[in-house]
Design an enzyme around this catalytic site. Structure first.
Site, PDB file in Angstrom:
ATOM      1  NE  ARG A 290      -2.801  -1.038   3.392  1.00  0.00           N
ATOM      2  CZ  ARG A 290      -2.988  -2.259   3.901  1.00  0.00           C
ATOM      3  NH1 ARG A 290      -3.584  -3.207   3.174  1.00  0.00           N
ATOM      4  NH2 ARG A 290      -2.571  -2.551   5.116  1.00  0.00           N
ATOM      5  CG  ASP A 330      27.188  -8.290  -0.989  1.00  0.00           C
ATOM      6  OD1 ASP A 330      25.951  -8.412  -1.104  1.00  0.00           O
ATOM      7  OD2 ASP A 330      27.722  -7.807   0.036  1.00  0.00           O
ATOM      8  CG  HIS A 333      24.612  -5.401   1.078  1.00  0.00           C
ATOM      9  ND1 HIS A 333      25.908  -5.851   1.095  1.00  0.00           N
ATOM     10  CD2 HIS A 333      24.589  -4.273   1.825  1.00  0.00           C
ATOM     11  CE1 HIS A 333      26.648  -5.020   1.824  1.00  0.00           C
ATOM     12  NE2 HIS A 333      25.873  -4.056   2.277  1.00  0.00           N
ATOM     13  CG  ASP A 355      28.248  -0.014   0.494  1.00  0.00           C
ATOM     14  OD1 ASP A 355      28.913   1.021   0.608  1.00  0.00           O
ATOM     15  OD2 ASP A 355      27.421  -0.377   1.359  1.00  0.00           O
TER      16      ASP A 355
END
Length: 494
Positions: A290, A330, A333, A355
């Site tokens: 929603r 990776d 994540h 990152d």
């Protein structure tokens, strides 16, 4: 169980042949032949001419037929793949060096003396290019204003100076204008709110944000700010209506990240100049049926009010482009299926990032890190990097070429499709179309020479094992055989 390896395209040894003694030998032109170039979604058997004098890709037919130029040497690549050099848009450090680390001698730069920071940065550049990354946006996390003022000048883009390593395209400052409830591993004690653009200038340094505001982004000689991209939470302070428009006017990329933004707030940020989402799904409000949150702006083109007195559309509402977005593939994540969903939502905006922290290329174990003025320890265990004593993910230790491999194997994408996520797409996001991430004539001769193979191996995760019933799977592996920077070979795999 040993892997059964079958090479997809047999690759012959790479051979270099000088041209005849009568050919001109001062133009620095090399012809790459017997290779497959990445052209759109295809691999095309085609020669590529490059010049080390200009650092550019040469229009070969014009050189040969119009100017009667012969290459100084011809390199037979034995059927390998030639792609543009990879562009990394979120790298916190690697090979033992973190961009947010001070060494106490940064003031030497003002005296014309070398600094430890500069020395370590050059070392990182030379090692990073060997992984296939020829250009990158070094990331500085949420830190004190003093640290930003000292390190950002070192990370400014210096066009054409990187001859033997990766090239900085300008810094990415990830914070400190972030949401304290979505801080991830960032230290919320240094978080701030910006209610005026002067607050941003005070944090990073006005000089580090001052570029040529009249530049179109394609003029190579225009002055670029030290800061190339800023990640901020659009709901914090006056980021959306005050800061983002001014950053865009200066040619600085505005990215949404570490944010509690609702879909409506994210859409408003896009309409005011944000064009990027930092590590999609991570450190942001999750997708809800929603309220889709930040992810929702990938499914709809936001509306933006035309603010141009010279346009007949002044004051009208028109669609603005959907944003680009970074994805960390990776295996820690994001779930592989989540990566596939993100790509299918908007392939043209998908950018692979690592990152990665300074533990890339380092042994497993604990490592020190200065985080917003506080000393912390991060623990590297294989590809997993955690804040010591917690289960909080603290960046990654993966390389960008490994992310490309994962993306291919998780989504079924072709090699050209995967390489686009680290070449032409990030180049477009940074306003560098035709300069970086391309094999077209006139682009920088930053190149990768890759060999690909297919490997039959056991499933690497319980999820994959459940899907395959424990059967072996075929995975693609990519090898960086050579890297060329500005038309010169800077790395060759042994």
């Amino acid at each position: 169980m040993p892997s059964l390896i079958t090479t997809s395209i047999p690759a012959s040894p790479i051979t270099t042949t000088p041209s005849s003694p009568t050919a001109p030998g001062t133009r620095g032109i090399t012809k790459l032949t017997n290779c497959r170039l990445v052209r759109g979604n295809d691999l095309v058997w085609e020669d590529l001419w490059i010049s080390s004098n200009t650092g550019k890709i040469v229009r070969s037919q014009a050189a040969f037929y119009d100017h009667h130029v012969l290459p100084d040497e011809t390199v037979d690549l034995g059927g390998r793949i030639v792609a543009p050099g990879m562009i990394e848009c979120q790298l916190n450090g690697a090979f033992g060096f973190n961009f947010s680390t001070l060494f106490g001698d940064e003031d030497n730069a003002a005296k014309g003396q070398p600094t430890t920071y500069e020395t370590r940065l050059r070392e990182l550049n030379r090692k990073l290019v060997q992984t296939g990354v020829t250009s990158y946006v070094p990331t500085v996390t949420s830190q004190t204003s003093e640290l930003y003022h000292k390190v950002l000048p070192h990370l400014a883009p210096h066009r054409g100076e990187a001859k033997d390593g990766a090239e900085s395209l300008g810094a990415h400052v990830e914070g400190p204008f972030l949401s304290p409830t979505k801080n991830g591993v960032h230290n919320p004690e240094v978080f701030r709110e910006a209610t005026a653009f002067a607050d941003v200038e005070a944090m990073y340094g006005a000089k580090n944000l001052a570029g040529d505001v009249h530049s179109t982004g394609t003029d190579e000689n225009s002055r670029k700010p030290a800061v190339r991209m800023i990640t901020a939470a659009p709901e914090i302070g006056r980021m959306t209506d005050v800061v983002f428009p001014e950053l865009r006017r200066r040619g600085i990329v505005c990215a949404i990240g570490h944010s509690e933004a609702t879909y409506e707030q994210a859409a408003a940020a896009i309409s005011h100049g944000a064009t990027m989402i930092t590590h999609l799904f991570n450190a942001m409000r999750p997708l809800h049926h929603r309220n889709p949150g930040i992810f929702g702006v990938l499914g709809e083109t936001p509306l933006v009010r035309v603010d141009n007195p010279s346009s007949s559309l002044e004051g009208a509402v028109a669609p603005s482009p959907r944003p680009y977005f970074g994805v960390i593939a990776d295996g820690n994540h994001l779930h592989p299926t989540t990566v596939k969903i993100a790509y299918n939502a908007y392939p043209a905006g998908f950018i692979l990032v690592t990152d990665a922290m300074h533990m890339v290329g380092c042994p497993d174990g604990p490592y020190d890190w200065t985080n917003g003025g506080h000393h912390m320890r991060l623990v590297k265990d294989g590809k997993v990097l955690l804040l010591e004593g917690t289960d909080t993910i603290a960046g990654s230790t993966i390389t960008l070429i490994e992310c490309v491999e994962n993306f291919i194997n998780w989504t079924g994408a072709t090699i050209p499709q995967a390489l686009r996520t680290v070449t032409s797409t990030p180049a477009a996001m940074l306003g560098l179309q035709g300069v970086k991430g391309s094999l077209d004539a006139g682009a920088d001769a930053d190149l990768l020479v890759l060999s690909a193979e297919e490997v039959l191996e056991l499933p690497s995760s319980p999820t994959t094992a459940a899907v395959t019933g424990g059967a072996s799977v075929v995975t693609t592996r990519l090898h960086v055989d050579e890297v060329w920077k500005f038309g010169q070979r800077v790395h060759q795999r042994k």
